[in-house]
Design a protein around this motif. Sequence first.
Motif, short mmCIF file in Angstrom:
data_model
loop_
_atom_site.label_atom_id
_atom_site.label_comp_id
_atom_site.label_asym_id
_atom_site.label_seq_id
_atom_site.Cartn_x
_atom_site.Cartn_y
_atom_site.Cartn_z
N GLY A 37 -48.18 -68.98 -16.58
CA GLY A 37 -47.21 -69.21 -17.34
C GLY A 37 -46.02 -68.18 -17.45
N ARG A 38 -44.89 -68.54 -18.28
CA ARG A 38 -43.95 -67.69 -18.61
C ARG A 38 -44.19 -66.77 -19.84
N GLY A 39 -45.24 -66.94 -20.70
CA GLY A 39 -45.19 -66.12 -21.89
C GLY A 39 -46.65 -65.62 -22.09
N ALA A 40 -46.87 -64.48 -22.80
CA ALA A 40 -47.90 -63.62 -23.21
C ALA A 40 -47.70 -63.00 -24.61
N HIS A 41 -48.77 -62.67 -25.09
CA HIS A 41 -48.90 -62.12 -26.50
C HIS A 41 -49.56 -60.69 -26.35
N GLN A 42 -48.73 -59.69 -26.71
CA GLN A 42 -49.39 -58.36 -26.74
C GLN A 42 -49.83 -58.04 -28.05
N TYR A 43 -51.30 -57.95 -28.14
CA TYR A 43 -52.11 -57.69 -29.26
C TYR A 43 -51.85 -56.16 -29.45
N ASP A 44 -52.80 -55.48 -30.23
CA ASP A 44 -52.97 -54.50 -30.66
C ASP A 44 -52.59 -53.34 -29.54
N THR A 45 -51.73 -52.36 -30.26
CA THR A 45 -51.73 -51.16 -29.30
C THR A 45 -52.25 -50.01 -30.55
N VAL A 46 -53.03 -49.14 -30.20
CA VAL A 46 -53.73 -48.36 -30.93
C VAL A 46 -53.57 -47.00 -30.33
N VAL A 47 -53.20 -45.87 -31.25
CA VAL A 47 -53.30 -44.54 -30.74
C VAL A 47 -54.25 -43.77 -31.75
N VAL A 48 -55.33 -43.22 -31.33
CA VAL A 48 -56.27 -42.62 -32.18
C VAL A 48 -55.69 -41.34 -32.90
N PRO A 49 -55.66 -41.15 -34.41
CA PRO A 49 -54.89 -40.33 -35.02
C PRO A 49 -54.93 -39.08 -34.29
N ALA A 50 -55.86 -38.45 -34.09
CA ALA A 50 -56.02 -36.94 -33.26
C ALA A 50 -55.00 -36.95 -32.03
N HIS A 51 -54.63 -38.29 -31.48
CA HIS A 51 -53.84 -37.96 -30.29
C HIS A 51 -52.32 -38.42 -30.44
N ARG A 52 -51.95 -38.77 -31.69
CA ARG A 52 -50.78 -39.35 -32.08
C ARG A 52 -49.37 -38.25 -31.77
N GLY A 53 -48.32 -38.92 -31.56
CA GLY A 53 -47.17 -37.78 -31.37
C GLY A 53 -47.19 -37.21 -29.86
N ARG A 54 -47.86 -37.75 -29.10
CA ARG A 54 -47.80 -37.23 -27.52
C ARG A 54 -47.29 -38.33 -26.50
N GLY A 55 -46.83 -39.63 -27.14
CA GLY A 55 -46.37 -40.38 -26.32
C GLY A 55 -47.30 -41.61 -25.76
N LEU A 56 -48.46 -41.39 -26.20
CA LEU A 56 -49.60 -42.45 -25.81
C LEU A 56 -49.42 -43.90 -25.83
N GLY A 57 -48.69 -44.16 -26.97
CA GLY A 57 -48.39 -45.59 -27.15
C GLY A 57 -47.34 -46.03 -26.38
N ARG A 58 -46.30 -45.35 -25.89
CA ARG A 58 -45.43 -45.69 -24.97
C ARG A 58 -45.86 -45.62 -23.56
N ALA A 59 -47.09 -44.63 -23.22
CA ALA A 59 -47.50 -44.55 -22.04
C ALA A 59 -48.30 -46.13 -21.67
N VAL A 60 -49.14 -46.27 -22.81
CA VAL A 60 -50.03 -47.53 -22.47
C VAL A 60 -49.33 -48.74 -22.32
N LYS A 61 -48.21 -48.89 -23.17
CA LYS A 61 -47.40 -50.11 -23.10
C LYS A 61 -46.71 -50.08 -21.78
N ARG A 62 -46.27 -49.18 -21.37
CA ARG A 62 -45.60 -48.97 -20.13
C ARG A 62 -46.38 -49.48 -18.67
#
Length: 106
Positions: free
Chosen positions: A32-57
Motif C-alpha cells: 500500500g501507499r501508507g505506513a505508521h511510524q511508531y516510537d522513536t526512542v533514544v536512551v537518555p545516556a545517548h541523547r544529543g548525538r543525532g541518533l534519533g535522526r540516524a535511525v529515522k534516516r
Amino acid sequence: MDRGGELTTVAAVTPAGEVAAYTVLVLPDPAGRGAHQYDTVVVPAHRGRGLGRAVKRAMLADARSRYPALREIETTVADENTPMRGVNAALGYRRERAQGVFRLKL
C-alpha cells in the motif's frame, strides 16, 4: 491480535551490544501507499548525538528500497518534544493536524 501487515524496527547499537536508539515502522499493507511510524526512542545516556535522526534516516532508506508503493508515513510527536519535532521537520515530515489526549481519573 493479528493485525496483518509488516513491522520493521531500526536500531542503533553500541559496540557493547546495547540498544542506544530505535524506531518502528508499521505497514498495514506492505503493497500500500501508507505506513505508521511508531516510537522513536533514544536512551537518555545517548541523547544529543543525532541518533534519533540516524535511525529515522535509516528507516526511510530501508522503506524506500523495500516498499516501492509507499508514499506517506504518518507519525505523532508531543508538542513539547522540540528535539524530535526538529528531527521530523529536517527529514521532511509536515504537521498535518493537532491532536488532543484527555484523561479522567476515576
